[in-house]
Design an enzyme around this catalytic site. Structure first.
Site, PDB file in Angstrom:
ATOM      1  CG  HIS A   1      -1.888  -1.003   1.396  1.00 19.73           C
ATOM      2  ND1 HIS A   1      -1.879  -1.924   2.414  1.00 19.73           N
ATOM      3  CD2 HIS A   1      -2.980  -1.279   0.648  1.00 19.73           C
ATOM      4  CE1 HIS A   1      -2.919  -2.727   2.281  1.00 19.73           C
ATOM      5  NE2 HIS A   1      -3.598  -2.365   1.227  1.00 19.73           N
TER       6      HIS A   1
ATOM      7  CE  LYS B   1      -1.667 -10.149  -2.758  1.00 27.86           C
ATOM      8  NZ  LYS B   1      -3.032  -9.684  -2.480  1.00 27.86           N
TER       9      LYS B   1
END
Ligand code: PAF
Length: 287
Positions: A43, A155
């Protein structure tokens, strides 16, 4: 704005508050990084891209119930707001949007965004609610925050494809940025769900990246049959007791249609249940 200029991340939870703040950013570029919290380096990498690209960055944290089926891990999805705020402040994020469920889905909420085709493959097969929930909440976040740029990680390859398709099909005026997947030093793809793994399960989870690396090597040595590569991945993962393979897909990275042969750019994507966590991983092979 640079991290050095920032001291505090403003935390807001209502639509009025976030709109007032983002109104004040008009004429400057605004980046949005939607998350479900429990922030990790993956993140943080998305957030850094936004901080580099945009004058202002809003991070949202909302564990979206509509992207979980009743049997899934909504109740054990990890969270730690104070730790997340510390992380956001450490790199100079302007605003954290932290709405509650009623703010996003007030009583009487009836709308769903359904992207067809690509949602029928990979995770869409076993998680029927997932992409409808993701597309709906992401569109809501776009409409609430009104960013010019939004950042998502590769991802979740299929999620990104769904968001790109929705953005294109609905003429949404937001530039979607793809950010490469980040791994732990031992190869495990970073995910908030990794925190639900015991040390033993975490070791087993390394079989995902190991099997992808092994496939890359095999393709480099000229083995291109998807059947053979899939069997090989299966053998590596199934050698770890307690792992439950949901899918191994060798497919076109755009249409997500299965390929019989690795020819040209190809996505290998996996989903495997290990203990309480369902983990996904992927890599691109071929030209
Ligand atoms: O990738 C996630 O964390 C979520 O699916 C997202 C994009 C924040 C939507 O809830």
């Amino acid at each position: 704005m640079t991290a050095e200029l920032k001291q505090q991340t403003v935390v807001v939870s209502t639509i009025d508050e976030i709109r007032k703040l983002t109104d004040a950013f008009r004429g400057e570029t605004l980046g949005l990084v939607p998350t479900m919290g429990y922030l990790h380096d993956g993140h943080m990498n998305l957030i850094k891209q936004s901080l580099n690209k945009c004058d202002h960055t809003v991070v949202s944290i909302f564990i979206n119930p509509r992207q979980f089926s009743p049997s899934e891990d909504l109740d054990i999805y990890p969270n730690n707001l104070s730790r997340d705020i510390e992380k956001l402040e450490s790199i100079g994020v302007d605003v954290l949007f932290y709405p509650n469920r009623d703010t996003i889905y007030p009583e009487g909420f009836k709308t769903n965004i359904q992207v067809d085709g690509i949602t029928q493959h990979l995770c869409g097969k076993s998680r029927p609610e997932l992409f409808k929930g993701v597309a709906t909440v992401v569109l809501k976040l776009f409409n609430i925050v009104r960013p010019q740029h939004a950042f998502f990680g590769e991802k979740d390859w299929q999620q990104l494809a769904v968001i790109e398709t929705m953005t294109r099909d609905l003429n949404i005026d937001v530039h979607i940025h793809r950010v490469p997947l980040i791994r732990e030093p031992d190869g495990l793809a970073m995910s908030s769900r990794n925190s639900n793994l015991s040390p033993e399960e975490r070791k087993k989870a390394l079989s995902l990246s190991r099997s992808l690396n092994d496939s890359k090597e095999k393709v480099n040595r000229g083995i291109t049959s998807s059947k053979q590569l899939r069997q090989n991945i299966k053998n590596i993962i199934a050698a770890e007791p307690g792992t439950q393979i949901d899918y191994i897909s060798i497919c076109d990275p755009i249409s997500l249609e299965e390929k019989e042969e690795v020819k040209g750019r190809t996505l290998i994507a996996l989903a495997v249940k290990i203990g309480p966590a369902r983990l996904i991983d992927n890599c691109i092979i071929g030209d």
